[in-house]
Design a protein around this motif. Structure first.
Motif, PDB file in Angstrom:
ATOM      1  N   VAL A 179       0.848  -1.188   0.000  1.00 43.58           N
ATOM      2  CA  VAL A 179       0.000   0.000   0.000  1.00 43.58           C
ATOM      3  C   VAL A 179       0.884   1.238   0.000  1.00 43.58           C
ATOM      4  O   VAL A 179       1.760   1.382   0.865  1.00 43.58           O
ATOM      5  N   PRO A 180       0.710   2.145  -0.946  1.00 39.28           N
ATOM      6  CA  PRO A 180       1.526   3.364  -0.953  1.00 39.28           C
ATOM      7  C   PRO A 180       1.343   4.145   0.343  1.00 39.28           C
ATOM      8  O   PRO A 180       0.234   4.252   0.873  1.00 39.28           O
ATOM      9  N   VAL A 181       2.439   4.672   0.856  1.00 40.34           N
ATOM     10  CA  VAL A 181       2.400   5.383   2.129  1.00 40.34           C
ATOM     11  C   VAL A 181       1.360   6.496   2.112  1.00 40.34           C
ATOM     12  O   VAL A 181       0.582   6.665   3.065  1.00 40.34           O
ATOM     13  N   GLU A 182       1.317   7.231   1.022  1.00 45.20           N
ATOM     14  CA  GLU A 182       0.426   8.384   0.953  1.00 45.20           C
ATOM     15  C   GLU A 182      -1.047   7.983   0.834  1.00 45.20           C
ATOM     16  O   GLU A 182      -1.943   8.818   0.987  1.00 45.20           O
ATOM     17  N   ILE A 185      10.092   9.997   5.368  1.00 47.77           N
ATOM     18  CA  ILE A 185      10.279   9.601   3.969  1.00 47.77           C
ATOM     19  C   ILE A 185       9.811   8.176   3.693  1.00 47.77           C
ATOM     20  O   ILE A 185       9.038   7.939   2.768  1.00 47.77           O
ATOM     21  N   ALA A 186      10.247   7.225   4.501  1.00 51.72           N
ATOM     22  CA  ALA A 186       9.965   5.810   4.218  1.00 51.72           C
ATOM     23  C   ALA A 186       8.543   5.403   4.558  1.00 51.72           C
ATOM     24  O   ALA A 186       8.087   4.344   4.113  1.00 51.72           O
ATOM     25  N   ALA A 218       8.846   0.147   0.005  1.00 47.56           N
ATOM     26  CA  ALA A 218       8.006   1.336   0.003  1.00 47.56           C
ATOM     27  C   ALA A 218       8.827   2.607  -0.164  1.00 47.56           C
ATOM     28  O   ALA A 218       9.836   2.799   0.502  1.00 47.56           O
ATOM     29  N   ARG A 219       8.394   3.454  -1.099  1.00 47.40           N
ATOM     30  CA  ARG A 219       8.996   4.756  -1.352  1.00 47.40           C
ATOM     31  C   ARG A 219      10.494   4.642  -1.615  1.00 47.40           C
ATOM     32  O   ARG A 219      11.288   5.482  -1.166  1.00 47.40           O
TER      33      ARG A 219
END
Length: 528
Positions: free
Chosen positions: A266-269, A325-326, A382-383
């Motif tokens: 799942v994208p962090v954002e 960030i991560a 992720a990221r």
């Protein structure tokens, strides 16, 4: 009948973000293929799981990718598994085992009455055929994980003896990811057994039978009604579908609409947004996977110098990486995280972020502004792009001139395997909480061509492999990690990775290993 803790099932829902995994098509075609094509399909209770990785082949002994391990758990069984109390190893196809006094022979009593999907009986011949294939085919990916294997024999129908060249304390951990193969079918077809087509499909003893697969699209599995270990938690799902959906937005949309039951990476954002969607739950779980930097320490390159490596170490603001960030995790305070054998709580400490110290250390080297080749893969953690760019900015502040190249994972692996880099960023887990395979392949055998050699560390790696006393082995591993931590080579741990996944209400029966290999072979799904 075996009882499983429901709370543990729910909390243990996770899946290793894809490490060293594949990248490919966008997944839109795959999504289209999943629509119900008949009344029969519509009546089935289906569990559809989407991840960002394509399936490229079906040989379970020729893989070392998280996605492949997870799919393997559907079709195959192993002699042991890590689902005992406190992640301890417990019987699966083996019922008990013993080791000789010299540590060179392991004897396994095998479960009776288990059949492969093709009707073959599981017995000692399967253990012999599986491990002999690793001995006879050294180019298989998993063959590299068995350097101590000398031979294997069937003592009787339900007793197998594994023979080693030297004692190997981590043998049981390796068996966790060594699926047992059907001996007669393997003898008849050889490598062709693993070609998936209409008339030839993977054959295991597991709870799900491989049914359909179109390259780049869905892989479908039907419930094995005769599975030997359903017990009182038989899945109510008729069909499990793995759907490769490369695009993050497509996966997120699918879980929102209910077309997908669960998604990985799942994208962090998007995590907070999904948490507010009715019927969707989001889990963030800290596993044993470590995002790390790898150095090329040979050929007169700058990172042969400990001062240069320590300059990198103190140039990195690990807390900032994790918090801003991560998308979560824990700053590394030791080469392995807590919960992995060899973690030293008394000596663990996050390295100080100090840009001035980093500049001073760099000034003590011969570095004269040469360009540093920094490579990073896409789609692995992720990221990853943003993390790599943040590392670039921190190194630049310390005085390094860095050229960052972000590339598709296959190209990245090719560059790394050739030693064509100065610095790389990647991730790896510690399988089932045991570091043996990581430190053997990546440090002792230098699989990623760092060129770093430390005789004291290598000696202790070999000693821990041959130590059968758990307490002595743990102490040796602490000493290995202490050397690696002080030398900042061949790897430099950045942070412990968090896995974020989303699933629909009513999904239960999922299991998670400490290394975030996610097992949905026991999945059940409430009726809509």
């Amino acid at each position: 009948m075996k009882k499983r803790n429901l709370k543990k099932q729910v909390l243990c829902m996770a899946l290793c973000l894809s490490m060293a995994l594949m990248s490919g098509c966008t997944g839109e075609g795959a999504a289209a293929s999943g629509t119900n094509g008949s009344q029969k399909a519509a009546a089935e209770n289906r569990f559809v799981f989407a991840g960002p990785n394509n399936i490229t082949q079906w040989d379970p002994l020729n893989e070392n990718k998280t996605n492949a391990y997870m799919l393997s758990k559907l079709t195959y069984n192993t002699l042991v598994n890590p689902y005992g109390e406190n992640n301890s190893i417990q019987p699966e196809l083996a019922t008990e085992w013993s080791v000789s006094g010299d540590g060179l022979e392991w004897t396994f009593k095998l479960r009776e009455g288990v059949k492969f999907h093709n009707g073959e009986e599981f017995n000692a011949d399967s253990v012999v055929a599986t491990l002999k294939r690793l001995l006879d085919n050294p180019t298989l990916v998993q063959a590299a994980f068995w350097p101590s294997l000398e031979g294997v024999e069937a003592k009787d129908t339900y007793t197998a003896v594994i023979k080693l060249k030297e004692p190997w304390g981590a043998l049981l951990n390796q068996l966790i990811d060594t699926p047992m193969l059907p001996p007669k079918a393997l003898a008849e077809k050889g490598d062709a057994l693993f070609e998936f087509n209409e008339s030839n499909k993977p054959i295991g003893t597991g709870p799900w039978i491989a049914d359909k697969w179109t390259p780049g699209q869905d892989a479908e599995f039907v419930r094995n009604e005769d599975y030997w270990d359903w017990g009182d938690d038989k899945s109510n799902v008729d069909r499990v579908i793995y759907r490769p959906v490369i695009e993050d937005t497509t996966r997120v949309s699918g879980i929102q609409t209910g077309d997908l039951d669960m998604i990985d990476a799942v994208p962090v954002e998007q995590a907070d947004m999904l948490s507010s969607v009715k019927g969707v739950k989001v889990e963030k779980i800290l596993g044993s996977a470590i995002v790390h930097l790898g150095f090329r320490c040979t050929d007169g390159r700058i990172f042969e110098d400990l001062n240069a490596r320590q300059a990198v170490n103190h140039a990195l603001n690990r807390e900032l990486l994790v918090q801003s960030i991560a998308g979560g995790g824990a700053a590394s305070d030791w080469p392995c995280p807590e919960g992995v054998l060899g973690y030293d709580k008394e000596n663990a400490k996050v390295p100080e972020y100090n840009a001035a110290m980093a500049k001073d250390l760099l000034s003590k080297t011969s570095y004269a502004g040469e360009e540093i080749s920094f490579i990073a893969p896409t789609g692995v953690f992720a990221r990853n792009k943003e993390v790599a760019q943040a590392v670039l900015a921190m190194l630049s502040e310390a005085g390094f001139k860095v050229n960052l190249e972000i590339m598709e994972n296959a190209a990245f692996q090719e560059r790394r395997a050739a030693g064509n880099y100065d610095l790389y960023i990647q991730r790896y887990p510690y399988p089932a909480g045991d570091p043996d395979s990581v430190i053997t392949q990546r440090w002792l055998n230098d699989a990623h061509k760092s060129g770093y050699v430390n005789d004291e560390m290598n000696t202790k790696i070999l000693e821990q492999k041959q130590e059968s006393d758990p307490a002595k082995r743990e102490q040796l591993l602490k000493e290995v990690f202490a050397i690696e931590w002080a030398e900042a080579a061949p790897h430099l741990a950045l942070y412990q990775q968090v896995t974020t996944l989303a699933y629909r209400d009513g999904i239960t029966g999922l299991r998670l290993r400490i290394d975030n290999v996610f097992d949905y072979s026991r999945v059940s799904k409430a009726a809509n």
